[in-house]
Design a protein around this motif. Structure first.
Motif, PDB file in Angstrom:
ATOM      1  N   SER B 175      70.474  26.144  77.400  1.00  0.00           N
ATOM      2  CA  SER B 175      69.557  26.349  78.519  1.00  0.00           C
ATOM      3  C   SER B 175      68.215  25.782  78.056  1.00  0.00           C
ATOM      4  CB  SER B 175      69.446  27.834  78.864  1.00  0.00           C
ATOM      5  OG  SER B 175      68.952  28.561  77.789  1.00  0.00           O
ATOM      6  N   PRO B 176      67.607  24.929  78.846  1.00  0.00           N
ATOM      7  CA  PRO B 176      66.427  24.184  78.380  1.00  0.00           C
ATOM      8  C   PRO B 176      65.309  25.088  77.859  1.00  0.00           C
ATOM      9  CG  PRO B 176      67.216  23.333  80.482  1.00  0.00           C
ATOM     10  CD  PRO B 176      68.021  24.541  80.198  1.00  0.00           C
ATOM     11  N   ARG B 177      65.141  26.200  78.542  1.00  0.00           N
ATOM     12  CA  ARG B 177      64.016  27.074  78.169  1.00  0.00           C
ATOM     13  C   ARG B 177      64.222  27.693  76.780  1.00  0.00           C
ATOM     14  NH1 ARG B 177      63.091  32.257  79.243  1.00  0.00           N
ATOM     15  NH2 ARG B 177      65.051  32.395  80.365  1.00  0.00           N
ATOM     16  N   GLU B 178      65.464  28.021  76.466  1.00  0.00           N
ATOM     17  CA  GLU B 178      65.701  28.742  75.204  1.00  0.00           C
ATOM     18  C   GLU B 178      65.924  27.808  74.024  1.00  0.00           C
ATOM     19  OE1 GLU B 178      68.194  32.160  74.402  1.00  0.00           O
ATOM     20  OE2 GLU B 178      67.989  32.705  76.535  1.00  0.00           O
ATOM     21  N   THR B 179      66.832  26.875  74.182  1.00  0.00           N
ATOM     22  CA  THR B 179      67.197  26.068  73.018  1.00  0.00           C
ATOM     23  C   THR B 179      67.045  24.574  73.262  1.00  0.00           C
ATOM     24  OG1 THR B 179      69.480  26.185  73.760  1.00  0.00           O
ATOM     25  CG2 THR B 179      68.800  27.750  72.064  1.00  0.00           C
ATOM     26  N   GLY B 180      66.261  24.242  74.290  1.00  0.00           N
ATOM     27  CA  GLY B 180      66.026  22.827  74.562  1.00  0.00           C
ATOM     28  C   GLY B 180      65.488  22.104  73.329  1.00  0.00           C
ATOM     29  N   ALA B 181      64.544  22.745  72.655  1.00  0.00           N
ATOM     30  CA  ALA B 181      63.931  22.125  71.484  1.00  0.00           C
ATOM     31  C   ALA B 181      64.941  21.963  70.365  1.00  0.00           C
ATOM     32  CB  ALA B 181      62.755  22.990  71.015  1.00  0.00           C
ATOM     33  N   VAL B 182      65.771  22.992  70.170  1.00  0.00           N
ATOM     34  CA  VAL B 182      66.769  22.957  69.093  1.00  0.00           C
ATOM     35  C   VAL B 182      67.720  21.785  69.314  1.00  0.00           C
ATOM     36  CG1 VAL B 182      68.640  24.228  67.979  1.00  0.00           C
ATOM     37  CG2 VAL B 182      66.630  25.455  68.820  1.00  0.00           C
ATOM     38  N   VAL B 183      68.186  21.656  70.551  1.00  0.00           N
ATOM     39  CA  VAL B 183      69.138  20.593  70.840  1.00  0.00           C
ATOM     40  C   VAL B 183      68.483  19.221  70.701  1.00  0.00           C
ATOM     41  CG1 VAL B 183      70.571  19.574  72.671  1.00  0.00           C
ATOM     42  CG2 VAL B 183      70.608  22.047  72.286  1.00  0.00           C
ATOM     43  N   ALA B 184      67.246  19.171  71.195  1.00  0.00           N
ATOM     44  CA  ALA B 184      66.531  17.903  71.097  1.00  0.00           C
ATOM     45  C   ALA B 184      66.356  17.484  69.643  1.00  0.00           C
ATOM     46  CB  ALA B 184      65.180  18.030  71.785  1.00  0.00           C
ATOM     47  N   ALA B 185      66.042  18.489  68.793  1.00  0.00           N
ATOM     48  CA  ALA B 185      65.853  18.194  67.374  1.00  0.00           C
ATOM     49  C   ALA B 185      67.162  17.806  66.721  1.00  0.00           C
ATOM     50  CB  ALA B 185      65.244  19.405  66.682  1.00  0.00           C
ATOM     51  N   ALA B 186      68.280  18.336  67.235  1.00  0.00           N
ATOM     52  CA  ALA B 186      69.577  18.090  66.603  1.00  0.00           C
ATOM     53  C   ALA B 186      70.097  16.688  66.906  1.00  0.00           C
ATOM     54  CB  ALA B 186      70.599  19.135  67.071  1.00  0.00           C
ATOM     55  N   LYS B 187      69.646  16.099  67.994  1.00  0.00           N
ATOM     56  CA  LYS B 187      70.204  14.800  68.418  1.00  0.00           C
ATOM     57  C   LYS B 187      70.031  13.704  67.353  1.00  0.00           C
ATOM     58  CE  LYS B 187      71.157  15.029  73.203  1.00  0.00           C
ATOM     59  NZ  LYS B 187      70.886  14.600  74.586  1.00  0.00           N
ATOM     60  N   PRO B 188      68.792  13.519  66.863  1.00  0.00           N
ATOM     61  CA  PRO B 188      68.657  12.482  65.801  1.00  0.00           C
ATOM     62  C   PRO B 188      69.446  12.809  64.552  1.00  0.00           C
ATOM     63  CG  PRO B 188      66.587  13.669  66.193  1.00  0.00           C
ATOM     64  CD  PRO B 188      67.538  14.116  67.258  1.00  0.00           C
ATOM     65  N   VAL B 189      69.548  14.125  64.279  1.00  0.00           N
ATOM     66  CA  VAL B 189      70.323  14.550  63.106  1.00  0.00           C
ATOM     67  C   VAL B 189      71.770  14.082  63.262  1.00  0.00           C
ATOM     68  CG1 VAL B 189      71.127  16.543  61.803  1.00  0.00           C
ATOM     69  CG2 VAL B 189      68.808  16.519  62.703  1.00  0.00           C
TER      70      VAL B 189
END
Ligand SMILES: Nc1ncnc2c1ncn2[C@@H]1O[C@H](COP(=O)(O)OP(=O)(O)O)[C@@H](O)[C@H]1O
Ligand SMILES: [Mg+2]
Lengths: 543, 330
Positions: B175-189
């Motif tokens: 859900s963008p509000r909760e883990t949007g940042a986490v997922v976004a950070a994981a993409k380059p990883v």
């Protein structure tokens, strides 16, 4: 048939040994009761067994719903092998809705969760797949074993068809059994409620049946009571008590019958009364008529006696001058002898002959009138027949000798002595011999006595070789004043009463007379009378 | 599971809860007179907890053991913040006990400690917290550090790669509000690892299974982030089932999810997280500023496996992975 006999017959019927109330009422009540009881039992059995089946069917259906729900919940647990979750969902249904056991197995038959009793020996997965369709009972018959498959889709295999399937609106085709939920359903409470159902049904049926039987008995009595009254009434009528009536006021066939019975009794009473009345009147009429007849009889008797007295007097008065004339004519003929002119001599003979004829005539008329008056007195004595016949024959010996006709008298020793009225026998023979002499100019005359056609009878036969009687006249010679044939000339004399007298005398002596004759050959008269005329035999028959 | 509690706990702050916490604190106050004696000589450590069971109990137990072993012999005061209790009075007694360090166990306790008014003077060391930065715990300018539960995405994804060498595209729901940042950070990883991370946003938890169904067609495996907007008690079984029906492996969040059908999950050693917390407290008691002490990640992570799921999916677990892993379902 007497009233007692009727009652005995009625009580002797096979279904009512000595007791009357098991009659038609008993049969009616019995038959109706049997029908009611049988119907009641059959209906109870049918309805209750259906209700009982329905109870188990509902219980099983409920169990299946539970099993299917658990199976639906168990997809994830079976796929993941999550035994804790499966054990939880098993435990959740245990003890509710009669579920006593629950188990989950996968398609390989591995038991993933099991709780509760009676889970042993559910069998292989093949058997489980078959048990999905059929509910089975455990060997102890305490449980129903219900199996529901745990189905799951494998969406990876139908990636291509997914859209197509979605269009078809069916995805169930892709689901396969990944395991089974096994549920043991206790029969205890179902059995108990079925038992209660049966108990209730049996009680209810018993009550209804008893009510039905009671109703049938009451109905039968109600129906039969008026019939019994009718039966009693008909017995009363049969015994002659016509005043009996039956009091049935119902508006049905029985009522109509009772009314008809009462009407019948009333009309019987009526006609009997009329009959009595008529009888009484008839008896009175008969009595009156009898009295009249008696009076008439008396008058007739008196008249007859008067006539007889008159005749006796007349005969005496007539005979006395004739005897005087005959006597003087005889004396003259004998005294004068050959001395008178043959012319005068013939005159004398004529006087004598006509006077005798006149005497005979009078005698005959008197005899006949005495016989016709019906008062023939019998004077039965024992006598020898031969002298009687000889005495009659002697009267004609001279006449016959002049004509050259022989007369023969012959008596069989078996009939030498007779016991009857001697004068009447002599009168019979005299009349017959008179005729024979009268109609026989030459030849012979015979009088023969012998045993008749029956040993107790004597046959007296007078035979002549005279003129004979024409066949057409044979029947009528015994009638009064009958003179037949050419021989019936005034010159032979007589008035036709001789044979009528013979006939009546023979009857008076209890015998018969018959004639056999041929023209120009001769006649034979046969008289048959009893040898011994018992005094007990009535002296005479009324003329 | 704890992550979900933490996440939902942050969303449900209210006066009722605080009142309950306060009531719990009143009970703790009764102990104060006897504790006051040692106040001068021993540093005090206030431990705020919202649960006494499960992973929290494991972590707190290890934390206390480690603190007692500290040479400064800190006095440990434990405060139970009961959900719905009087939080204000509880915080008042925490303040009055004048602790050198406040340890908040779990996201709920941490957010309550940060919101205490007036603010607590002592530095806050959190423990057993997922995504502290994304939760906003670090942004208030407060003296705060702690031991997080975050296993770095790199570690998670590389584990997934070891487990499923064939997998190239990996899906994730968030859900963008909760883990949007986490997922976004994981993409380059993921990209660096040679994986394609396919993410699908979920508006509300109930839609998650549907979204997952469509996602599953496009990916070889599923990675998960602890997101209360995706995983709820209602959606979790549906998501697990959707993954199983698709016959796709899923790297779950917890041993519970592994038992319920996820192929695997990385499991944190909570006792070690407690020890990590004690180490941070020790260094602050030793004079370091909280801001200078870095937030830690779990040091001991094991892989939990469901071999039945593996069998169903037709996944062959590499022997070296299997030897290290903890098999939960045979
Ligand atoms: N022996 C007989 N032979 C022929 N005819 C006879 C003889 N006896 C009777 N008859 C006939 O029967 C008739 C009736 O006879 P009977 O009664 O004795 O009357 P009567 O002698 O007075 O004529 C006679 O007239 C006669 O014709
Ligand atoms: Mg004559």
């Amino acid at each position: 048939m007497s009233a007692g006999a009727v009652r005995r017959e009625r009580n002797g019927r096979w279904w009512s040994p000595g007791r009357r109330r098991f009659g038609f009422a008993g049969i009616l009540a019995g038959a109706t009761s049997i029908v009611i009881v049988v119907t009641c039992a059959a209906l109870t059995w049918m309805l209750t067994s259906r209700a009982s089946d329905e109870v188990s069917r509902l219980a099983i259906q409920h169990g299946r719903t539970v099993a299917e729900r658990v199976a639906a919940e168990s997809e994830l647990g079976v796929l993941a092998g999550d035994v804790d979750a499966l054990a939880q969902s098993c435990a959740a249904i245990l003890g509710r809705d009669d579920v006593v056991s629950c188990a989950v197995v996968d398609v390989r038959g591995r038991i993933l969760a099991a709780s509760g009793e009676g889970l042993a020996a559910w069998g292989t997965t093949d058997r489980l797949e078959r048990m999905v369709a059929v509910v089975t009972t455990d060997p102890q018959r305490r449980l129903w074993q219900i199996v529901a498959p745990v189905r799951s889709e494998n969406r990876s295999e139908m990636r291509e068809e997914l859209q197509f399937d979605a269009l078809r609106g069916s995805r169930s085709g892709g689901s396969t059994a990944v395991g089974y939920v096994l549920i043991g359903l206790s029969r205890t409470s179902v059995d108990a409620s079925q038992r209660r159902l049966w108990e209730l049904a049996v009680k209810l049926a018993t009550v209804i049946g008893l009510l039905g039987v009671a109703g049938a008995v009451l109905l039968a009595r109600h129906v039969v009571r008026p019939m019994q009254r009718l039966v009693e009434m008909s017995h009363a009528i049969a015994e002659g008590r016509l005043d009996a009536s039956v009091d049935v006021s119902s508006d049905d066939e029985i009522g109509t019958l009772a009314a008809a019975f009462n009407q019948m009794a009333a009309s019987l009473r009526d006609s009997r009364a009329r009959l009595f009345d008529q009888n009484r009147r008839l008896e009175a009429a008969v009595r009156a008529r009898t009295r009249q007849l008696e009076e008439m009889n008396e008058e007739l008797r008196n008249a007859s006696e008067l006539k007889s007295e008159f005749l006796a007097t007349v005969s005496h008065e007539l005979r006395t001058p004739l005897n005087v004339i005959i006597g003087y004519a005889e004396i003259l003929r004998e005294t004068l002898g050959e001395r008178v002119d043959p012319e005068y001599r013939a005159m004398l003979e004529s006087i004598e002959r006509y006077s005798r004829l006149q005497l005979d005539l009078i005698t005959n008329v008197l005899d006949f009138s005495r016989l016709a008056s019906g008062r023939i007195g019998l004077d039965v004595t024992s006598f020898l027949l031969e002298p009687v016949l000889a005495e009659v024959a002697a009267l004609h010996r001279d006449t016959l000798a002049r004509r050259g006709v022989t007369l023969q008298v012959q008596v069989d020793p078996a009939v030498e002595r007779l016991h009857t009225d001697r004068v009447k026998v002599q009168e019979i023979v005299r009349n017959l011999l008179d005729n024979a002499v009268k109609f026989t100019e030459h030849g012979s005359i015979g009088i023969f006595a012998r045993i008749g056609q029956k040993p107790a009878l004597v046959a007296i036969e007078v035979r002549d070789s005279g003129a004979g009687i024409a066949p057409e006249d044979l029947q009528s010679v015994f009638e009064e004043f009958r003179q037949v044939g050419q021989s019936s000339t005034r010159s032979t004399g007589g008035v036709g009463l001789g044979l009528a007298i013979v006939h009546r005398l023979c009857e008076a002596l209890g015998g018969t007379v018959r004639v056999d004759s041929r023209r120009g050959v001769g006649s034979t008269f046969v008289v048959e009378i009893p040898i011994d005329l018992a005094p007990s035999i009535p002296a005479a028959r009324s003329a | 599971m704890h992550s979900e509690v933490g996440a939902s706990g942050r969303d449900r702050k209210g006066p009722r809860r605080r009142a309950k916490l306060g009531r719990a604190l009143l009970a703790a106050l009764a102990l104060l007179p006897c504790l006051a004696e040692a106040a001068d000589t021993q540093p005090r450590v206030a431990v705020l907890r919202t649960s006494r069971i499960g992973p929290f109990a494991d972590a707190i137990g290890a934390l206390e053991t480690a603190l007692r072993a500290d040479r400064r012999q800190p006095e440990i005061l434990t405060f139970d913040l009961e959900a719905g209790g009087d939080v204000a009075s509880a915080m008042e007694s925490v303040r009055r006990s004048a602790p050198a360090v406040v340890v908040s166990v779990g996201s709920l306790a941490t957010s309550l400690a940060l919101e205490a008014a007036p603010p607590l003077d002592a530095p806050i060391v959190f423990s057993m917290v997922l995504y502290p930065a994304e939760s906003g715990f670090l942004s208030g300018g407060r003296a705060i550090t702690g031991a997080s539960l975050d296993v770095p995405p790199r570690e998670q994804l590389s584990t997934l790669q070891r487990l499923l060498p064939e997998a190239h595209s990996v899906g994730v729901l968030y859900s963008p509000r909760e883990t949007g940042a986490v997922v976004a950070a994981a993409k380059p990883v993921a990209e660096r690892l040679g994986l394609q991370l396919v993410s699908e946003a979920v508006d509300e938890p109930s839609k998650a299974p549907v979204v997952l169904d469509s996602l599953m067609k496009r990916v070889d495996a599923l990675w998960t982030v602890a997101d209360g907007g995706v995983f709820t008690p209602q959606t979790t079984p549906a998501l697990l089932l959707a993954a199983l029906r698709s016959r796709k492996p899923m790297l779950g969040l917890s041993p519970g999810q592994v038992r319920s059908g996820a192929l695997a999950a990385l499991v944190v050693d909570y006792e070690d997280v407690g020890r990590q917390t004690a180490e941070i407290v020790g260094s602050i008691l030793g004079g370091r500023r909280a801001a200078d002490v870095p937030i830690t990640h779990p040091r001991h992570v094991t892989l939990a496996l469901n071999l039945r799921t593996a069998e169903l999916l037709g996944v062959k677990i590499p022997p070296d992975v299997l030897s290290e892993a903890h098999v939960l379902v045979q």
